[in-house]
Design a protein around this motif. Structure first.
Motif: not given
Length: 499
Positions: A51-53, A58-61, A148-149
């Motif tokens: 359920k983690n959206d 939300g990601i910095a590469f 998301r897990r």
């Protein structure tokens, strides 16, 4: 050139005692590590949720890039691939950072010094910092699904797990009772830190400075720092972080090609200098000749004694039991001023280095010899306190003629004949603004000193030391030219990068 049983790294006595003390401490706590890892796995189960959206914003590469023109280009290509995938998914464009552009400080490649910057810049709007190498291939939909897990409000250290099969010198013989218990990430598969963990590490970095004198194996040392003797999280293995790409669910893959950028550099354009001394003429030099010497177009053996049976060149520098700075600088002077003035590349190796010249020819095709290139396996000294990077000598040091010209035009020289040559060179080039160019294909230690999973996606160029191995067997197992090498290069030539 070092005696077989000596360490791969020359340490001052206080540093050596410190490392030995750490090794003993790690051995004493290794029993507890198993319990902590098991507890962490139980916590992991409770923290995993579908359920983690998480979306791309939300990601910095962070691409672990280098300033050398070849590597910078590869990193930029990966950046464009990530941005294109984001556009195809009609998602907001993510932040994609190139490590070598983030900071000019010498130790930026060790990543830990940059965590405070990541904390300040991304803690409000991001959930994850995702790190990868320039050759890592990322499938964005699978990456989002994997992340998301994991609950991003908790402290997570994610990656593809490596472990030592036996205690090893490059890890200071830590966890000697059971080396397999400690896991660290394979950077080639990518690895990730949740923002809460980045913030925690930043707080620690601000309260206590980094203590390690030497940076030898960054992926291992980062994992050790994060674990913090059980006060921090161990690495959580993520099955979608891959290197072989055999599974369609893989979020990351890594192509194990030897770089080839046009035609391989010709043998006549590479000069090989072997450092030796009289006491090793009879046992080490025959192994060099039995294995890789025949591949070299130009090769000379530099010693403290002129032996016509080898033959060796006496440089007039007495042999030393410690470093060999005087000998190495004499080799550099001879190459630049007296030897084959049109040769573009110089390779300096120890007499117990095993190297593939044919693979080196392919690798060097990607570098511009008109640039000051100082290439090999990168180590660091005192990087937390303004130190420098250097190429560790046992795996082989590669110089472009331009790098040598700039070095010798400076006033930077050995402070003694027995100073550590590789470290002095690193200090000199750092002062000149010439960065070390790192390749993980050069190895300071033996194949048994590295995880099998790590070597499985490499086409190695060198290994070092004859200690407790059959060096001839190691050469023909790992480095000798083969049909597989030729087939791999044909595949490479026809391979279209999906960028």
């Amino acid at each position: 050139m070092r005696p077989p049983a000596r360490r791969g790294r020359r340490l001052a006595l206080p540093a050596l005692l410190s490392l030995l003390t750490c090794s003993l401490a790690f051995a004493l706590v290794s029993k507890d590590v198993k319990k902590e890892v098991k507890q962490s796995k139980n916590l992991e189960k409770s923290g995993i949720s579908e359920k983690n959206d998480v979306d791309l914003k939300g990601i910095a590469f962070v691409i672990q890039s280098q300033s050398n023109s070849f590597h910078a280009k590869k990193a930029e290509q990966l950046k464009q691939s990530i941005l294109k995938q984001a556009a195809d998914l009609t998602q907001e464009v993510p932040r994609v950072l190139l490590l070598h552009q983030l900071a000019q400080q010498e130790g930026a490649w060790t990543i830990l010094p940059l965590l405070p910057h990541f904390s300040v810049t991304y803690s409000r709007n991001s959930s994850w910092i995702f790190f990868c190498e320039e050759e890592t291939r990322i499938q964005i939909p699978q990456l989002l699904q994997a992340l998301r897990r994991y609950d991003p409000s908790k402290e997570w250290f994610l990656g593809k797990a490596l472990h030592d099969e036996e205690s090893t010198i490059i890890h200071h013989y830590a966890f000697s009772e059971n080396p397999t218990v400690f896991k660290y990430p394979d950077f080639a598969a990518g690895w990730a830190l949740s923002i809460p963990l980045v913030n925690k590490l930043t707080k620690r970095l601000k309260s206590e400075s980094l203590k390690s004198d030497f940076t030898i194996d960054l992926k291992y040392e980062i994992a050790l720092y994060i674990w913090d003797r059980g006060d921090g999280p161990p690495l959580t293995p993520v099955p979608e972080f891959c290197t072989d790409g055999a599974d369609s669910s893989c979020a990351t893959t890594f192509h194990s090609f030897l770089p080839l950028c046009g035609n391989p550099v010709k043998k006549k354009d590479i000069f090989v200098a072997v450092k030796t001394c009289k006491k090793f003429h009879g046992d080490r030099i025959p192994i060099v000749k039995q294995t890789w010497a025949g591949q070299a177009g130009h090769i000379e053996y530099y010693s403290d004694y002129a032996d016509s049976s080898v033959p060796t060149v006496d440089l007039g520098i007495p042999n030393t039991e410690r470093g060999h700075c005087g000998k190495t600088f004499a080799i550099l002077e001879r190459f630049l001023n007296h030897s084959y003035d049109r040769i573009a590349w110089l390779v300096i190796v120890d007499d117990d280095t095993l190297i593939s010249i044919s693979r080196l020819q392919h690798l060097l095709s990607c570098y511009d010899a008109s640039e000051p290139v100082f290439l090999g396996e990168r180590y660091g000294y005192g990087l937390g306190t303004g130190g420098y990077s250097y190429v560790t000598g046992g795996g082989g040091m590669v110089f472009s003629r331009e790098a040598i010209r700039r070095l010798l035009a400076s006033k930077c020289r050995c402070y003694s004949n027995d100073a550590p040559d590789d470290m002095v060179l690193g200090m000199c080039f750092s002062g000149l603004g010439v960065p070390v160019t790192h390749s993980p294909l050069f190895h300071q230690a033996r194949p048994v000193d590295y995880p099998k999973d790590y070597l499985s996606h490499q086409v190695p160029i060198s290994f070092h030391k004859h200690w407790n191995i059959d060096p001839v067997k190691v050469y023909f197992t790992w480095l000798a030219p083969s049909e597989e090498d030729r087939a791999r290069q044909e595949t490479r030539k026809g391979f279209k990068e999906e960028l």
